[in-house]
Design an enzyme around this catalytic site. Sequence first.
Site, PDB file in Angstrom:
ATOM      1  N   GLU A   1       0.850  -1.204   0.000  1.00 55.42           N
ATOM      2  CA  GLU A   1       0.000   0.000   0.000  1.00 55.42           C
ATOM      3  C   GLU A   1       0.883   1.250   0.000  1.00 55.42           C
ATOM      4  OE1 GLU A   1      -2.653   1.494  -0.373  1.00 55.42           O
ATOM      5  OE2 GLU A   1      -4.370   0.673   0.680  1.00 55.42           O
ATOM      6  N   ASP A   2       0.356   2.322  -0.565  1.00 56.21           N
ATOM      7  CA  ASP A   2       1.064   3.587  -0.516  1.00 56.21           C
ATOM      8  C   ASP A   2       1.007   4.174   0.894  1.00 56.21           C
ATOM      9  OD1 ASP A   2      -1.684   3.929  -0.667  1.00 56.21           O
ATOM     10  OD2 ASP A   2      -1.639   5.482  -2.212  1.00 56.21           O
TER      11      ASP A   2
ATOM     12  N   ASP B   1      -3.948   5.377   6.542  1.00 58.86           N
ATOM     13  CA  ASP B   1      -4.450   6.564   7.231  1.00 58.86           C
ATOM     14  C   ASP B   1      -5.410   6.084   8.335  1.00 58.86           C
ATOM     15  OD1 ASP B   1      -5.081   9.772   6.367  1.00 58.86           O
ATOM     16  OD2 ASP B   1      -6.729   8.727   7.301  1.00 58.86           O
TER      17      ASP B   1
ATOM     18  N   PHE C   1      -2.337  15.700   4.971  1.00 59.56           N
ATOM     19  CA  PHE C   1      -2.634  15.057   3.696  1.00 59.56           C
ATOM     20  C   PHE C   1      -1.442  15.245   2.770  1.00 59.56           C
ATOM     21  CE2 PHE C   1      -4.573  14.394  -0.421  1.00 59.56           C
ATOM     22  CZ  PHE C   1      -5.395  13.312  -0.166  1.00 59.56           C
TER      23      PHE C   1
ATOM     24  N   ARG D   1       0.291  12.818  -8.794  1.00 59.33           N
ATOM     25  CA  ARG D   1       0.874  11.479  -8.641  1.00 59.33           C
ATOM     26  C   ARG D   1       2.303  11.399  -9.177  1.00 59.33           C
ATOM     27  NH1 ARG D   1      -3.215   7.939  -7.057  1.00 59.33           N
ATOM     28  NH2 ARG D   1      -5.259   8.311  -7.958  1.00 59.33           N
TER      29      ARG D   1
HETATM   30  P1  IMP Z   1      -7.368   4.597   4.840  1.00 61.33           P
HETATM   31  O1  IMP Z   1      -8.417   3.564   4.499  1.00 61.33           O
HETATM   32  O2  IMP Z   1      -7.996   5.774   5.539  1.00 61.33           O
HETATM   33  O3  IMP Z   1      -6.213   4.034   5.604  1.00 61.33           O
HETATM   34  O4  IMP Z   1      -6.844   5.204   3.494  1.00 61.33           O
HETATM   35  C1  IMP Z   1      -6.140   4.480   2.600  1.00 61.33           C
HETATM   36  C2  IMP Z   1      -6.156   5.115   1.234  1.00 61.33           C
HETATM   37  O5  IMP Z   1      -6.559   6.500   1.261  1.00 61.33           O
HETATM   38  C3  IMP Z   1      -4.766   5.111   0.673  1.00 61.33           C
HETATM   39  O6  IMP Z   1      -4.521   3.942  -0.050  1.00 61.33           O
HETATM   40  C4  IMP Z   1      -4.739   6.355  -0.196  1.00 61.33           C
HETATM   41  O7  IMP Z   1      -5.201   6.044  -1.478  1.00 61.33           O
HETATM   42  C5  IMP Z   1      -5.721   7.295   0.471  1.00 61.33           C
HETATM   43  N1  IMP Z   1      -5.032   8.275   1.353  1.00 61.33           N
HETATM   44  C6  IMP Z   1      -4.994   8.313   2.688  1.00 61.33           C
HETATM   45  N2  IMP Z   1      -4.275   9.346   3.150  1.00 61.33           N
HETATM   46  C7  IMP Z   1      -3.830   9.990   2.048  1.00 61.33           C
HETATM   47  C8  IMP Z   1      -2.992  11.142   1.860  1.00 61.33           C
HETATM   48  O8  IMP Z   1      -2.482  11.795   2.777  1.00 61.33           O
HETATM   49  N3  IMP Z   1      -2.762  11.470   0.558  1.00 61.33           N
HETATM   50  C9  IMP Z   1      -3.268  10.797  -0.510  1.00 61.33           C
HETATM   51  N4  IMP Z   1      -4.042   9.722  -0.364  1.00 61.33           N
HETATM   52  C10 IMP Z   1      -4.326   9.311   0.902  1.00 61.33           C
END
Ligand code: IMP
Length: 176
Positions: A98-99, A102, A151, A164
């Site tokens: 995963e990138d 959050d 963010f 990106r």
């Molecule tokens: P989560 O489910 O809240 O953990 O979010 C996961 C996904 O949200 C990641 O795979 C990203 O695609 C996107 N995401 C979360 N935080 C960021 C950020 O700071 N920048 C860009 N994309 C984010």
Amino acid sequence: MLLKDPKVLIPETKIMNRVHELASEIAFDYRGKEITAICVLKGSFIFFADLIRNIDLPLNCEFMAVSSYGSKTTSSGEVKLTLDLTEPLEGKHVVVIEDIVDTGLTMQYLVENLRARKPATLRTCALLFKPEALQCQLDLDYIGFKLGKEFVVGYGLDYAGRYRQLPYIGALESEH
Ligand code: IMP
């Protein structure tokens, strides 16, 4: 709201050094085995490409896509699978790449979904992790960098589809 150019948070050289370290760690942990590496689209595509090219082991690439954000900077909390794997995972050594983690809801969803496919082992790797934003119980096996709640964009990560292609990880600052 207008947006200025992102402020550099993690420069390109620092990212590449850490990617090499993560790849070495993974290659050591899986020595003698074959890995199925899952790229979680879209945000992971650059990290995934750099990481796997530094893992000196037999490796299969698989791709999945999930969505939870739309064009917002906060998670909708609802995770949808929008592209599934083409191969079964039973008996495989799977690493999900995963990138960013959050709230953790996406990774939690992925882990549950993939575990049900009975891989031999399943580990998680995230380039970026925001511990203060985590909303669920989640253990990540490989973490590149920890961040605050800001963010971020670049190195595969977007805001409303943009940024990106930036070679660094940057923070968006609003301009009034
Ligand atoms: P989560 O489910 O809240 O953990 O979010 C996961 C996904 O949200 C990641 O795979 C990203 O695609 C996107 N995401 C979360 N935080 C960021 C950020 O700071 N920048 C860009 N994309 C984010």
